[in-house]
Scaffold this active site. Structure first.
Site, mmCIF file in Angstrom:
data_model
loop_
_atom_site.group_PDB
_atom_site.id
_atom_site.type_symbol
_atom_site.label_atom_id
_atom_site.label_comp_id
_atom_site.label_asym_id
_atom_site.label_seq_id
_atom_site.Cartn_x
_atom_site.Cartn_y
_atom_site.Cartn_z
ATOM 1 N N LYS A 1 132.127 -26.618 10.569
ATOM 2 C CA LYS A 1 133.557 -26.565 10.225
ATOM 3 C C LYS A 1 134.293 -25.718 11.253
ATOM 4 O O LYS A 1 133.716 -24.834 11.898
ATOM 5 C CB LYS A 1 133.791 -25.990 8.822
ATOM 6 C CG LYS A 1 133.397 -24.518 8.611
ATOM 7 C CD LYS A 1 134.466 -23.504 8.975
ATOM 8 C CE LYS A 1 133.947 -22.078 8.876
ATOM 9 N NZ LYS A 1 134.502 -21.123 9.775
ATOM 10 N N PRO B 1 125.942 -24.236 16.744
ATOM 11 C CA PRO B 1 125.610 -22.944 17.355
ATOM 12 C C PRO B 1 125.589 -21.810 16.324
ATOM 13 O O PRO B 1 126.331 -21.839 15.342
ATOM 14 C CB PRO B 1 126.729 -22.744 18.387
ATOM 15 C CG PRO B 1 127.198 -24.128 18.709
ATOM 16 C CD PRO B 1 127.068 -24.898 17.425
ATOM 17 N N ALA C 1 125.849 -17.987 14.689
ATOM 18 C CA ALA C 1 126.755 -16.825 14.706
ATOM 19 C C ALA C 1 127.968 -17.112 15.597
ATOM 20 O O ALA C 1 128.343 -16.327 16.452
ATOM 21 C CB ALA C 1 126.034 -15.560 15.152
ATOM 22 N N LEU D 1 131.257 -21.196 13.142
ATOM 23 C CA LEU D 1 131.258 -22.613 12.766
ATOM 24 C C LEU D 1 130.490 -22.842 11.454
ATOM 25 O O LEU D 1 130.266 -23.974 11.045
ATOM 26 C CB LEU D 1 130.641 -23.451 13.898
ATOM 27 C CG LEU D 1 131.354 -23.318 15.254
ATOM 28 C CD1 LEU D 1 130.568 -24.021 16.361
ATOM 29 C CD2 LEU D 1 132.778 -23.881 15.191
ATOM 30 N N GLY E 1 127.352 -22.441 10.504
ATOM 31 C CA GLY E 1 126.068 -23.164 10.534
ATOM 32 C C GLY E 1 125.113 -22.724 9.437
ATOM 33 O O GLY E 1 124.465 -23.573 8.797
ATOM 34 N N GLY E 2 125.017 -21.427 9.186
ATOM 35 C CA GLY E 2 124.101 -20.934 8.147
ATOM 36 C C GLY E 2 124.536 -21.417 6.769
ATOM 37 O O GLY E 2 123.702 -21.830 5.952
ATOM 38 N N ASP F 1 131.400 -19.599 2.436
ATOM 39 C CA ASP F 1 131.718 -20.858 3.116
ATOM 40 C C ASP F 1 130.901 -22.043 2.596
ATOM 41 O O ASP F 1 131.148 -23.182 2.977
ATOM 42 C CB ASP F 1 131.441 -20.739 4.628
ATOM 43 C CG ASP F 1 132.516 -19.949 5.347
ATOM 44 O OD1 ASP F 1 133.583 -19.702 4.757
ATOM 45 O OD2 ASP F 1 132.286 -19.575 6.522
HETATM 46 P P1 ATP Z 1 129.373 -16.569 9.011
HETATM 47 O O1 ATP Z 1 130.851 -16.646 9.111
HETATM 48 O O2 ATP Z 1 128.844 -16.984 7.651
HETATM 49 O O3 ATP Z 1 128.774 -15.298 9.528
HETATM 50 P P2 ATP Z 1 128.829 -18.064 11.425
HETATM 51 O O4 ATP Z 1 129.174 -19.491 11.591
HETATM 52 O O5 ATP Z 1 129.641 -17.109 12.241
HETATM 53 O O6 ATP Z 1 128.873 -17.771 9.883
HETATM 54 P P3 ATP Z 1 126.007 -18.478 11.264
HETATM 55 O O7 ATP Z 1 125.513 -19.461 12.274
HETATM 56 O O8 ATP Z 1 126.088 -18.917 9.864
HETATM 57 O O9 ATP Z 1 127.342 -17.831 11.781
HETATM 58 O O10 ATP Z 1 125.062 -17.187 11.389
HETATM 59 C C1 ATP Z 1 125.411 -15.944 10.801
HETATM 60 C C2 ATP Z 1 124.141 -15.094 10.680
HETATM 61 O O11 ATP Z 1 123.267 -15.680 9.714
HETATM 62 C C3 ATP Z 1 123.354 -14.968 11.953
HETATM 63 O O12 ATP Z 1 123.009 -13.609 12.127
HETATM 64 C C4 ATP Z 1 122.113 -15.800 11.724
HETATM 65 O O13 ATP Z 1 120.977 -15.270 12.366
HETATM 66 C C5 ATP Z 1 121.942 -15.745 10.202
HETATM 67 N N1 ATP Z 1 121.329 -16.941 9.592
HETATM 68 C C6 ATP Z 1 120.590 -16.957 8.485
HETATM 69 N N2 ATP Z 1 120.218 -18.211 8.157
HETATM 70 C C7 ATP Z 1 120.720 -19.023 9.096
HETATM 71 C C8 ATP Z 1 120.669 -20.431 9.307
HETATM 72 N N3 ATP Z 1 120.013 -21.266 8.501
HETATM 73 N N4 ATP Z 1 121.331 -20.916 10.372
HETATM 74 C C9 ATP Z 1 122.025 -20.092 11.194
HETATM 75 N N5 ATP Z 1 122.072 -18.765 11.045
HETATM 76 C C10 ATP Z 1 121.445 -18.210 10.006
#
Ligand code: ATP
Length: 311
Positions: free
Chosen positions: A12, A113, A115, A118, A120-121, A155
């Site tokens: 997203k 990607p 952290a 976007l 992803g987690g 999210d």
């Molecule tokens: P958020 O805004 O929720 O922090 P984001 O899009 O900025 O999300 P994510 O890719 O979700 O970042 O990663 C945030 C943190 O969660 C990172 O430190 C990552 O190592 C950890 N993490 C835990 N599980 C996952 C997963 N399945 N995929 C990606 N990152 C994950």
């Protein structure tokens, strides 16, 4: 009995993000227009044959780069594979809700990607909930899965609706908005990771003035007005992330100078996106920032959320 299921979940971006203020529970009250984009993680969930040794140990998680190659092995090495992974949290939440253990192996082919702003987690957590629902035939509705997902992360609920949606509260209350069409978008990630809690803490010490752009974005989307949407984009976290990470400010400036119709930070960053008139314009803008970024993808809006793939 079904042995495995394949789930596809989009990333997203935030077309708007207005921070209304801190809440007593430590979160911030938000109003945000979220948009799914065609950049996906694919999760294959397989039942592990019932064996006492795997009971209570959480899911077995395996991570690999996805087909686009936007996540290198090195980038994936920072993702924990233990109980702190969002997938493990999602499985645990499902076990607590149903009282059933879910011995499962989850292979993640990652193109979103890490952290990066976007989500992803959170997307993976939604995919895990959807996958368990399917594999164990639980019959949960999208709203039930979204409610459960909100316990895992703010999210997560969005992905059960996808497309274009208004998120309120800490981001977990979702109202679907009109999908404006398959608009083109360039998403770029500078070579750094940003911690969302760090940016929100920094935001509280930042001279605050909300861009208050959500209503403008909604009006533009309802009217299907691309130009007006480009002008309305805004994110209250953008000045904070840009001042802590000057490369983000440089990418934003470079895209504007190169003629991007609308440019904005996604979430807490560091990913930045540009809405573009055409894939060709996306490629031109990509060339303009290539030396500053680690990932650059020209793609489109997506009208869906988490989906089971029929393979
Ligand atoms: P958020 O805004 O929720 O922090 P984001 O899009 O900025 O999300 P994510 O890719 O979700 O970042 O990663 C945030 C943190 O969660 C990172 O430190 C990552 O190592 C950890 N993490 C835990 N599980 C996952 C997963 N399945 N995929 C990606 N990152 C994950």
């Amino acid at each position: 009995m079904q042995k495995s299921v394949t789930i596809c979940v989009p990333a997203k971006v935030n077309l708007s993000l207005d921070v209304l203020g801190p809440r007593p529970d430590g979160y911030h009250e938000l109003v945000s227009v979220m948009q799914a984009i065609r950049l996906y993680d694919t999760l294959v969930l397989e039942r592990i044959p019932d064996h006492p040794a795997v009971k209570g140990h959480g899911p077995v998680i395996e991570l690999a780069p996805g087909p686009l190659g936007t996540c290198s092995q090195e980038a994936l090495s920072v993702v924990p594979l233990d109980e702190t992974n969002h997938i493990s949290k999602a499985v645990r939440a499902m076990e607590n809700k149903t009282g059933t253990p879910f011995p499962v192996r989850v292979k993640v082919f990652k193109d979103i990607p890490v952290a990066a702003g976007l989500a992803g987690g959170s997307a993976d957590a939604a995919a895990a909930i959807c996958g368990l629902n399917e594999l164990w035939g639980l019959g949960l509705s999208r709203q039930e899965m979204a409610d459960l997902g909100s316990e895992v992360g703010s999210d997560v609920p969005f992905f059960f609706f996808g497309g274009t949606a208004l998120a309120t509260g800490r981001g977990e209350h979702i109202r679907q908005l009109r999908y404006p069409g398959d608009w083109h978008i360039l998403v770029v990630k500078p070579p750094l990771s940003v911690s969302t809690p760090f940016i929100y803490k920094a935001y509280d010490h930042y001279p605050q003035c909300s861009s208050d752009c959500t209503q403008g974005v909604i009006a533009a989307l309802e009217a299907g007005d691309f130009v007006s949407a480009c002008r309305s984009l805004g994110n209250d976290l953008q000045p904070v992330t840009s001042s802590h990470f000057p490369i983000v400010a440089r990418v934003l400036a470079r895209l504007k100078e190169a003629g991007a119709p609308g440019v904005c930070l996604s979430g807490s960053g560091p990913s930045v996106y540009a809405l573009v008139d055409s894939p060709e314009q996306g490629q031109d803008l990509r060339s303009a920032v290539e030396d500053l970024v680690e990932v650059a993808v020209v793609t489109k809006f997506c009208s869906l959320g988490v989906e089971t793939l029929c393979v």
